[in-house]
Motif scaffolding. Structure first.
Motif, PDB file in Angstrom:
ATOM      1  N   ARG A  84     -15.850   0.735  -9.545  1.00 51.45           N
ATOM      2  CA  ARG A  84     -14.614   1.273  -8.992  1.00 51.45           C
ATOM      3  C   ARG A  84     -14.461   1.699  -7.840  1.00 51.45           C
ATOM      4  NH1 ARG A  84     -15.225   2.484 -14.511  1.00 51.45           N
ATOM      5  NH2 ARG A  84     -13.539   1.630 -15.715  1.00 51.45           N
ATOM      6  N   CYS A  85     -13.392   1.736  -7.083  1.00 54.61           N
ATOM      7  CA  CYS A  85     -13.294   2.011  -5.691  1.00 54.61           C
ATOM      8  C   CYS A  85     -11.741   2.560  -5.405  1.00 54.61           C
ATOM      9  CB  CYS A  85     -13.183   0.679  -4.839  1.00 54.61           C
ATOM     10  SG  CYS A  85     -12.797   1.002  -3.108  1.00 54.61           S
ATOM     11  N   GLN A  86     -11.875   3.787  -4.717  1.00 51.59           N
ATOM     12  CA  GLN A  86     -10.695   4.253  -4.101  1.00 51.59           C
ATOM     13  C   GLN A  86     -10.703   4.006  -2.851  1.00 51.59           C
ATOM     14  OE1 GLN A  86     -10.047   8.305  -5.362  1.00 51.59           O
ATOM     15  NE2 GLN A  86      -8.143   8.550  -4.299  1.00 51.59           N
ATOM     16  N   PRO A  87      -9.559   3.136  -2.392  1.00 48.13           N
ATOM     17  CA  PRO A  87      -9.431   3.154  -0.780  1.00 48.13           C
ATOM     18  C   PRO A  87      -8.825   4.074  -0.107  1.00 48.13           C
ATOM     19  CG  PRO A  87      -7.748   1.690  -2.136  1.00 48.13           C
ATOM     20  CD  PRO A  87      -8.555   2.191  -2.873  1.00 48.13           C
ATOM     21  N   ILE A  88      -8.920   4.032   1.101  1.00 49.66           N
ATOM     22  CA  ILE A  88      -8.362   4.975   2.092  1.00 49.66           C
ATOM     23  C   ILE A  88      -6.784   4.916   1.808  1.00 49.66           C
ATOM     24  CG2 ILE A  88      -7.924   5.886   4.272  1.00 49.66           C
ATOM     25  CD1 ILE A  88     -10.807   5.054   4.946  1.00 49.66           C
ATOM     26  N   LEU A  89      -6.237   6.093   1.544  1.00 50.19           N
ATOM     27  CA  LEU A  89      -4.745   6.149   1.466  1.00 50.19           C
ATOM     28  C   LEU A  89      -4.095   5.429   2.515  1.00 50.19           C
ATOM     29  CD1 LEU A  89      -2.674   7.386  -0.648  1.00 50.19           C
ATOM     30  CD2 LEU A  89      -2.426   9.327   0.916  1.00 50.19           C
ATOM     31  N   GLY A  90      -3.071   4.843   2.244  1.00 49.60           N
ATOM     32  CA  GLY A  90      -2.487   3.988   3.187  1.00 49.60           C
ATOM     33  C   GLY A  90      -2.897   2.615   3.652  1.00 49.60           C
ATOM     34  N   HIS A  91      -4.032   2.249   3.347  1.00 50.43           N
ATOM     35  CA  HIS A  91      -4.801   1.024   3.819  1.00 50.43           C
ATOM     36  C   HIS A  91      -4.266  -0.004   2.945  1.00 50.43           C
ATOM     37  CE1 HIS A  91      -8.706   2.442   6.028  1.00 50.43           C
ATOM     38  NE2 HIS A  91      -7.649   2.749   6.601  1.00 50.43           N
ATOM     39  N   ASN A  92      -3.959  -1.242   3.634  1.00 49.47           N
ATOM     40  CA  ASN A  92      -3.434  -2.317   2.640  1.00 49.47           C
ATOM     41  C   ASN A  92      -4.340  -3.289   2.290  1.00 49.47           C
ATOM     42  OD1 ASN A  92      -3.543  -3.473   5.007  1.00 49.47           O
ATOM     43  ND2 ASN A  92      -1.296  -3.863   5.355  1.00 49.47           N
ATOM     44  N   THR A  93      -5.464  -3.314   2.897  1.00 46.38           N
ATOM     45  CA  THR A  93      -6.408  -4.481   2.273  1.00 46.38           C
ATOM     46  C   THR A  93      -7.744  -3.783   1.945  1.00 46.38           C
ATOM     47  OG1 THR A  93      -5.530  -5.544   4.498  1.00 46.38           O
ATOM     48  CG2 THR A  93      -7.491  -6.432   3.261  1.00 46.38           C
ATOM     49  N   VAL A  94      -8.069  -4.300   0.683  1.00 46.98           N
ATOM     50  CA  VAL A  94      -9.326  -3.869   0.209  1.00 46.98           C
ATOM     51  C   VAL A  94     -10.340  -5.063   0.040  1.00 46.98           C
ATOM     52  CG1 VAL A  94     -10.386  -2.825  -1.791  1.00 46.98           C
ATOM     53  CG2 VAL A  94      -8.093  -1.879  -0.965  1.00 46.98           C
ATOM     54  N   PHE A  95     -11.668  -4.579   0.439  1.00 49.29           N
ATOM     55  CA  PHE A  95     -12.703  -5.788   0.226  1.00 49.29           C
ATOM     56  C   PHE A  95     -13.759  -5.446  -0.636  1.00 49.29           C
ATOM     57  CE2 PHE A  95     -11.129  -7.908   4.098  1.00 49.29           C
ATOM     58  CZ  PHE A  95     -10.601  -6.925   4.996  1.00 49.29           C
ATOM     59  N   TRP A  96     -14.451  -6.494  -1.285  1.00 47.80           N
ATOM     60  CA  TRP A  96     -15.489  -6.181  -1.910  1.00 47.80           C
ATOM     61  C   TRP A  96     -16.687  -7.155  -1.428  1.00 47.80           C
ATOM     62  CZ3 TRP A  96     -16.614  -2.399  -5.399  1.00 47.80           C
ATOM     63  CH2 TRP A  96     -15.642  -1.988  -6.213  1.00 47.80           C
ATOM     64  N   TYR A  97     -17.842  -6.371  -0.975  1.00 45.80           N
ATOM     65  CA  TYR A  97     -18.824  -7.088  -0.418  1.00 45.80           C
ATOM     66  C   TYR A  97     -20.276  -6.678  -1.139  1.00 45.80           C
ATOM     67  CZ  TYR A  97     -16.549  -7.767   4.241  1.00 45.80           C
ATOM     68  OH  TYR A  97     -15.769  -8.166   5.040  1.00 45.80           O
ATOM     69  N   ARG A  98     -21.068  -7.727  -1.312  1.00 46.10           N
ATOM     70  CA  ARG A  98     -22.271  -7.440  -1.609  1.00 46.10           C
ATOM     71  C   ARG A  98     -23.536  -7.805  -0.537  1.00 46.10           C
ATOM     72  NH1 ARG A  98     -23.893 -11.619  -6.311  1.00 46.10           N
ATOM     73  NH2 ARG A  98     -23.483 -13.084  -4.754  1.00 46.10           N
ATOM     74  N   GLN A  99     -24.465  -6.921  -0.667  1.00 40.98           N
ATOM     75  CA  GLN A  99     -25.680  -6.769   0.020  1.00 40.98           C
ATOM     76  C   GLN A  99     -26.734  -6.953  -0.817  1.00 40.98           C
ATOM     77  OE1 GLN A  99     -26.666  -3.424   2.616  1.00 40.98           O
ATOM     78  NE2 GLN A  99     -27.075  -4.553   4.199  1.00 40.98           N
ATOM     79  N   THR A 100     -27.515  -8.132  -0.177  1.00 40.56           N
ATOM     80  CA  THR A 100     -28.892  -8.545  -0.826  1.00 40.56           C
ATOM     81  C   THR A 100     -29.738  -8.756   0.491  1.00 40.56           C
ATOM     82  OG1 THR A 100     -28.615 -10.844  -1.176  1.00 40.56           O
ATOM     83  CG2 THR A 100     -27.891  -9.534  -3.099  1.00 40.56           C
ATOM     84  N   MET A 101     -31.188  -8.623   0.150  1.00 42.36           N
ATOM     85  CA  MET A 101     -32.036  -8.910   1.250  1.00 42.36           C
ATOM     86  C   MET A 101     -31.969 -10.555   1.736  1.00 42.36           C
ATOM     87  SD  MET A 101     -33.720  -6.185   2.185  1.00 42.36           S
ATOM     88  CE  MET A 101     -35.176  -6.981   3.070  1.00 42.36           C
ATOM     89  N   MET A 102     -31.825 -11.339   0.769  1.00 43.13           N
ATOM     90  CA  MET A 102     -31.879 -12.817   0.909  1.00 43.13           C
ATOM     91  C   MET A 102     -30.448 -13.049   1.635  1.00 43.13           C
ATOM     92  SD  MET A 102     -34.634 -13.759   0.221  1.00 43.13           S
ATOM     93  CE  MET A 102     -34.634 -15.477   0.369  1.00 43.13           C
ATOM     94  N   GLN A 103     -29.536 -12.682   1.365  1.00 39.63           N
ATOM     95  CA  GLN A 103     -28.048 -13.065   1.613  1.00 39.63           C
ATOM     96  C   GLN A 103     -27.612 -12.293   2.632  1.00 39.63           C
ATOM     97  OE1 GLN A 103     -27.352 -16.206   0.926  1.00 39.63           O
ATOM     98  NE2 GLN A 103     -29.097 -16.606  -0.249  1.00 39.63           N
ATOM     99  N   GLY A 104     -27.920 -10.879   2.979  1.00 42.58           N
ATOM    100  CA  GLY A 104     -27.229  -9.997   3.698  1.00 42.58           C
ATOM    101  C   GLY A 104     -25.975  -9.385   2.994  1.00 42.58           C
ATOM    102  N   LEU A 105     -24.986  -9.678   4.026  1.00 37.48           N
ATOM    103  CA  LEU A 105     -23.637  -9.089   3.631  1.00 37.48           C
ATOM    104  C   LEU A 105     -22.668 -10.448   3.118  1.00 37.48           C
ATOM    105  CD1 LEU A 105     -23.495  -6.152   6.103  1.00 37.48           C
ATOM    106  CD2 LEU A 105     -22.771  -5.888   3.385  1.00 37.48           C
ATOM    107  N   GLU A 106     -22.306 -10.220   2.064  1.00 33.26           N
ATOM    108  CA  GLU A 106     -21.445 -11.434   1.649  1.00 33.26           C
ATOM    109  C   GLU A 106     -20.025 -10.663   1.279  1.00 33.26           C
ATOM    110  OE1 GLU A 106     -23.679 -14.539  -0.855  1.00 33.26           O
ATOM    111  OE2 GLU A 106     -24.456 -12.598  -1.529  1.00 33.26           O
ATOM    112  N   LEU A 107     -19.140 -11.544   1.665  1.00 36.71           N
ATOM    113  CA  LEU A 107     -17.682 -11.152   1.267  1.00 36.71           C
ATOM    114  C   LEU A 107     -17.542 -11.665  -0.071  1.00 36.71           C
ATOM    115  CD1 LEU A 107     -15.001  -9.648   1.741  1.00 36.71           C
ATOM    116  CD2 LEU A 107     -14.247 -12.014   2.662  1.00 36.71           C
TER     117      LEU A 107
END
Lengths: 114, 117
Positions: free
Chosen positions: A22-45
């Motif tokens: 679960r994620c609570q974004p910053i109030l007022g922000h209109n765009t929310v992202f989910w990223y995954r970070q692994t050693m092999m792939q780095g940061l992926e959207l």
């Protein structure tokens, strides 16, 4: 001090179990992202929402991952069933598209699937 | 699609010295944003500095400054008077200004910065 809040911070689960982050974004922000970070792939959207509408989830394995934003203060990322290869740090981030464009990250959810 | 390249997997610097981390990117857009994020062992992603491509002046934040070379598509980070607390992974990131296509940040693979006491 506005921040993106994620829960859980750490999760160890058995293969096949359902995981919900679960994620609570910053109030007022209109765009929310989910990223995954692994050693092999780095940061992926994985997916993102604008004004709660899903705009792109092409980075997600569709058969087991789902992302939703039931209201402006909550975004969820669900994995069902979980697999060991899903072990990673999952970040939620939010920003205001249109002005500033800076994206702020939560502290991440460390997921280990055994 | 945009790509971001950080050619230095690891850098080491003596405390109080200056270090420069390299980043290059590829894009066909004329306007965009560039960022440097710091990730300490806690894994928190912390914004260090940002640069708008339409601004010619290089961004600075205290000991952190960038050298933005738009024509060369280069965006290096300089850390002056490096401190032990600067030890972390540093990620260079690109974001489209239009947001009409793929939004979000495109990240480089990161540079692991080691500070020698």
């Amino acid at each position: 001090d506005a921040r993106v809040t994620q829960t859980p911070r750490h999760k160890v689960t058995e293969m096949g179990q359902e995981v919900t982050m679960r994620c609570q974004p910053i109030l007022g922000h209109n765009t929310v992202f989910w990223y995954r970070q692994t050693m092999m792939q780095g940061l992926e959207l994985l997916a993102y929402f604008r004004n709660r509408a899903p705009l792109d989830d092409s980075g997600m394995p569709k058969d087991r991952f789902s992302a939703e934003m039931p209201d402006a203060t909550l975004a969820t990322l669900k994995i069902q069933p979980s697999e060991p290869r899903d072990s990673a740090v999952y970040f939620c981030a939010s920003g205001f598209w249109g002005f500033g464009n800076t994206i702020y990250f939560g502290e991440g959810s460390w997921l280990t699937v055994v | 699609a945009q790509t971001v390249t950080q050619s230095q997997p690891e850098m080491s610097v003596q405390e109080a010295e200056t270090v420069t981390l390299s980043c290059t990117y590829d894009t066909s857009e004329s306007d965009y944003y560039l960022f440097w994020y710091k990730q300490p062992p806690s894994r928190q992603m912390i914004l260090v500095i940002r640069q708008e491509a339409y601004k010619q002046q290089n961004a600075t934040e205290n000991r952190f400054s960038v050298n933005f070379q738009k024509a060369a598509k280069s965006f290096s980070l300089k850390i002056s008077d490096s401190q032990l607390g600067d030890a972390a992974m540093y990620f260079c990131a690109y974001r489209s200004i239009t947001g009409g296509g793929a939004d979000g940040l495109t990240f480089g693979k990161g540079t692991h910065l080691i500070i020698q006491p």
